[in-house]
Design an enzyme around this catalytic site. Structure first.
Site: not given
Ligand code: EPZ
Length: 419
Positions: A22-23, A116, A121, A304, A396
């Protein structure tokens, strides 16, 4: 409302096959907006998040259909840069479209995707990177208004955000001039996106390492592509073996993408075999506790898989520590596991998991995608019957999870319940 009814105590033994991740599919669909030809993605799962992403692409003027496990995307007639409010609110993944829409149209108007179940996020890293590439970005009453033509830049991410890395790659491939991205995310899905972009005519190097080099000015054609398999679905299915005294082979699982998870599984005493076609895990008596599981960006233990691992440790022999370093609110499943007889204590981002010999069946509720999957695993291990509510969260990210588990001997059915 749909729920999973599970009668636990039966070993989960057999083989299943894992589809595309999915990701990986979600960012690939966003990148398809940059392509001047048809894009066909194979072996894609049928999931709510992917369905919604196709709706978003259609709303922007693309042709976007899924037939079986094939997705056809043709963005040549895309002509809108405004993301429909209702779609971007309900669909966090809409943020993946920001970079490509801005790169393609020179402007983009989105609604803040919002938080969420697992955290706030924020998208500050996405927005500051686009500003560094020359975009004007205004935030007004929950709307994000971007404009300007993108230029290559030297970008350093304060945190190796997966989504921000993907936004930057998609914005950089057609920008004027080259981009170097430091402290990039290293998740396998990043490498997959780079491989896809290069297949379409881009020049992206170093994906999967800390620094990524993007030659700008590419004009991308279409291609046919098979995304990498889902390492989180594979890991979830493999955990069913030690939780039920079973033996699970996941065809298509890529051990090279799941080293941290396999390493932890070995520490619990399971017998692992990495084969050409997939990965096999056999239970070896009651799992043992592990000193600590700490989630961090790849190649560390993936956030995850934290909930699913907690469910396993809840029935392990001994006490384990689970530290959730990535999201600020990702322990909702612990309370539900405790209602099934687990002994888990939460203090901030630390969970102390004292393993118990048996869980007992209970009516529990999924609060998020991976937490729901963890409750299913707990139901398989528990005595008597468990009802897992709100399985829309699980749908999902897992395509017909109950069918994959039933074909390996689990007693799990999708049922209708009154509210
Ligand atoms: C991706 O989310 C995945 N989703 C998530 O999977 C996964 O948990 C996550 O990466 C971490 O591996 C998809 O790929 C669709 P991040 P993403 O930006 O890109 C902070 C699932 O269960 N952050 O690496 O949103 C954020 O708050 C889902 O399949 C900022 O502070 O993850 C978090 O604490 C859940 N500012 C951390 O970074 C930003 O601009 C990791 O977020 C962006 C992120």
């Amino acid at each position: 409302m749909e729920a999973f009814r599970i009668v636990g105590g039966r070993p989960v033994t057999g083989e299943c096959r894992v589809s595309g991740a999915k990701n990986a599919v979600l960012p690939l669909l966003a990148a398809g907006l940059l392509c001047g030809g048809e894009v066909r993605l194979e072996h894609c799962p049928r999931l709510m998040d992917i369905k919604n992403m196709l709706l978003i692409l259609k709303a922007l003027g693309c042709r976007a259909e899924q037939e079986g496990d094939s997705i056809l995307l043709d963005a040549r007639n895309a002509d809108k840069h405004v993301m429909p409010r209702e779609l971007s609110k309900q669909m966090r993944s809409s943020i993946f479209m920001l970079g490509p829409v801005l790169a393609r149209f020179g402007e983009a108007e989105f609604t803040y995707p919002g938080g969420c179940e697992i955290g706030l996020r924020p998208i500050d890293l996405h927005l500051s990177a686009l500003r560094a590439m020359g975009a004007q970005v205004r935030e007004e009453q929950g709307r994000i208004l971007c404009s300007g033509s993108l230029k290559g830049a030297q970008i350093h991410l304060d945190y190796p955000s997966v989504g921000a890395t993907e936004t930057i790659l998609m914005a950089a491939v057609t920008a004027k001039g080259d981009t170097v991205l430091h402290n990039a995310a290293r998740e396998p899905e990043i490498r997959d996106l780079a491989r896809f972009l290069n297949r379409c005519g881009a020049d992206v190097r170093g994906a999967g390492e800390g620094a990524i080099y993007v030659r700008g000015g590419a004009s991308l054609h279409g291609c046919s592509y098979t995304p990498l398999t889902d390492r989180i679905v594979a890991g979830t299915l493999l955990l069913a073996a030690p939780m039920t005294g079973g033996d699970v082979f996941v065809r298509g699982a890529r051990a090279e993408d799941m080293q941290a998870v396999l390493h932890k599984l070995e520490q619990t005493g399971c017998r692992l075999s990495v084969e050409k076609e997939g990965v096999r895990v056999r239970a070896a008596g009651r799992p043992k506790a592990v000193r600590r599981v700490e989630t961090n960006p790849h190649p560390s233990f993936p956030t995850d898989m934290q909930a699913q691992m907690m469910a396993l440790l809840a029935v392990a022999e001994g006490t384990s520590l689970v530290l959730e370093n990535v999201f600020e609110n990702r322990f909702a499943h612990a309370g539900e596991l405790n209602r099934m007889g687990a002994d888990i204590e939460i203090s901030g981002r630390i969970a102390i998991v004292r393993g118990v010999r048996r869980l007992f069946g209970q009516r529990v509720a999924s609060r998020d995608l991976r937490g729901g999957a963890a409750l299913v695993l707990a139901g398989l291990a528990a005595e008597s019957e468990t009802l897992v509510d709100h399985i829309g969260y699980i749908d999902r990210g897992y395509e017909r999870l109950e069918e994959m588990l039933s074909q390996m001997g689990a007693d799990i059915r999708r049922v209708e319940t009154e509210e």
